[in-house]
Design a protein around this motif. Sequence first.
Motif, short mmCIF file in Angstrom:
data_model
loop_
_atom_site.label_atom_id
_atom_site.label_comp_id
_atom_site.label_asym_id
_atom_site.label_seq_id
_atom_site.Cartn_x
_atom_site.Cartn_y
_atom_site.Cartn_z
N VAL A 151 39.11 22.09 30.01
CA VAL A 151 38.43 21.32 30.73
C VAL A 151 38.80 21.83 32.59
CG1 VAL A 151 37.43 19.25 29.76
CG2 VAL A 151 39.50 18.82 30.96
N SER A 152 39.78 22.42 32.53
CA SER A 152 40.67 23.27 34.01
C SER A 152 40.16 24.71 33.97
CB SER A 152 41.45 22.82 33.41
OG SER A 152 42.87 23.29 32.66
N THR A 153 39.46 25.06 34.05
CA THR A 153 39.27 26.88 34.57
C THR A 153 38.43 26.79 35.69
OG1 THR A 153 36.75 26.46 32.98
CG2 THR A 153 38.97 26.98 31.98
N ALA A 154 37.72 26.54 36.54
CA ALA A 154 37.22 26.27 37.42
C ALA A 154 37.73 27.01 39.08
CB ALA A 154 36.35 24.86 38.16
N THR A 155 39.52 26.35 38.65
CA THR A 155 40.20 27.09 39.90
C THR A 155 40.42 28.26 39.65
OG1 THR A 155 41.02 24.99 39.77
CG2 THR A 155 42.12 25.87 41.27
N VAL A 156 40.79 28.63 38.65
CA VAL A 156 41.29 30.08 38.12
C VAL A 156 39.96 30.79 37.85
CG1 VAL A 156 41.14 29.76 35.92
CG2 VAL A 156 42.52 31.12 36.71
N ARG A 157 38.95 30.18 38.14
CA ARG A 157 38.20 31.47 37.84
C ARG A 157 37.10 31.78 38.78
NH1 ARG A 157 33.29 29.03 36.47
NH2 ARG A 157 33.80 27.27 35.70
N ALA A 158 37.34 30.78 40.18
CA ALA A 158 37.00 31.29 41.44
C ALA A 158 38.57 32.33 41.78
CB ALA A 158 37.39 29.67 42.37
N TRP A 159 39.72 31.49 41.30
CA TRP A 159 40.75 32.67 41.92
C TRP A 159 40.44 34.58 41.77
CZ3 TRP A 159 44.06 34.21 45.56
CH2 TRP A 159 45.19 35.27 45.29
N HIS A 160 39.83 34.23 39.81
CA HIS A 160 39.59 35.80 39.99
C HIS A 160 38.25 36.24 40.41
CE1 HIS A 160 41.12 34.48 35.31
NE2 HIS A 160 41.49 34.79 36.22
N ARG A 161 37.46 35.13 41.06
CA ARG A 161 36.20 35.73 41.69
C ARG A 161 36.45 36.38 43.32
NH1 ARG A 161 33.72 31.28 40.13
NH2 ARG A 161 34.13 29.87 42.15
N GLU A 162 38.02 35.68 43.60
CA GLU A 162 38.41 35.99 45.47
C GLU A 162 38.73 37.29 44.74
OE1 GLU A 162 37.84 34.94 47.67
OE2 GLU A 162 36.19 33.11 47.27
N ARG A 163 39.52 37.61 43.71
CA ARG A 163 40.19 38.97 43.87
C ARG A 163 39.97 39.70 42.68
NH1 ARG A 163 44.76 40.83 46.51
NH2 ARG A 163 45.67 38.97 47.68
N GLY A 164 37.90 40.56 42.36
CA GLY A 164 37.76 41.00 41.88
C GLY A 164 37.24 41.03 40.25
N GLN A 221 32.38 37.74 36.51
CA GLN A 221 31.78 36.37 34.82
C GLN A 221 32.66 36.62 33.85
OE1 GLN A 221 29.49 33.27 35.89
NE2 GLN A 221 28.65 34.09 33.78
N GLU A 222 32.21 37.72 33.51
CA GLU A 222 32.64 37.99 31.81
C GLU A 222 33.56 38.41 31.70
OE1 GLU A 222 31.32 41.85 29.02
OE2 GLU A 222 30.31 41.84 30.58
N GLN A 223 34.37 39.27 32.65
CA GLN A 223 35.68 39.83 32.73
C GLN A 223 36.68 38.13 32.56
OE1 GLN A 223 35.54 42.12 35.86
NE2 GLN A 223 36.12 44.06 34.88
N SER A 224 36.29 37.15 34.31
CA SER A 224 37.53 36.19 33.94
C SER A 224 37.01 36.10 32.71
CB SER A 224 36.43 35.07 34.79
OG SER A 224 37.25 33.73 35.40
#
Length: 334
Positions: A121-134, A137-140
């Motif tokens: 239930v805690s993926t949102a923050t790390v997925r937001a970081w992934h977006r910021e660094r390129g 969604q599939e890779q994340s």
Amino acid sequence: MSDRPDAPFEVLGDPPQAVRATAPLPEDAVAQMLTAPSAPALLEQLGITGQDHEELRALLAPAVADEEMLQEITRLANLLREGAGLEVSQVDLGAEAESLTALQQRLAPGEGLVAILALVVSTATVRAWHRERGLDQEQSWQVLADLGQQMRVHRRSSGALGLHQLPWMALNWAGRLVHLGRLQFDLHRADEGTADERWVIGTHIPATGPLTPESVEDSLERASAYFSSHYADLGEGRPPGTPAFGREFRCSSWLINPLLTSELGADSNLGSFAQRWEVLSRTPGDDGAAFFVWGRRPPYDPAELPRTTRLERLVGERLADGRGWENGLGSLVR
């Protein structure tokens, strides 16, 4: 269903150095996420499949119904969601293992259940970081599906649902890990506390199939391209004489051992991998080798370990006769 993709986040730095959640998850939101009709789909996105999926799905409602367990899941989830990026503290899930295991016994035997549900239930923050660094969604989601992979590793060693690689998963959720082809890579500082302190690319070998030279080369090339492009700021101000960022790799592993090359041959997958690295230091690694070769965790009797392959004979004989196995810290500059 996902971990509140619309939750507000604060991006720190330009280029971004961290992403932080600005609001915690309440217990009722955690309960809703774990019991929603779409919860099984989220488990699959996180790589949780087969028997692990079936057994974990059956425990979702009982875990939410246990007030103390729900409190602990929520507390850990909010710690994990608090921040992801370069300049964040990693959550010490390992320090929580004993108390979490004791709590879990009220619901199911084994270890890791509370941490698994907090990670889910805690993926949102790390997925937001992934977006910021390129990362798209599939890779994340591919990165985060390592949760299911680590659960499969746990089942192979224990025969049961669970998770014991808690520090590894905390590193993953801190956002400094990516999965590019056959290998995984993380960002960390080398030579900390010295004039040569700098960011390097850590290299990890998931137990997902053959380690062919071609797949390794492909992953290293992809890593150089990705980090040089999306983390170009980490190449600025590097100490004089140190390798360019994106070209310097480190690997700490039982596989960084020249015996794999000399005994199995430079043309073998493992011998070829070991030969790539300059060994900077060595440490005792009997238990790591026993785990990755046979899936055994202490206590085990080295004399009883199978000897059905050349690798098993090489490692097993050294564990049994007291010579032991060494992990190596390897350096690779491309």
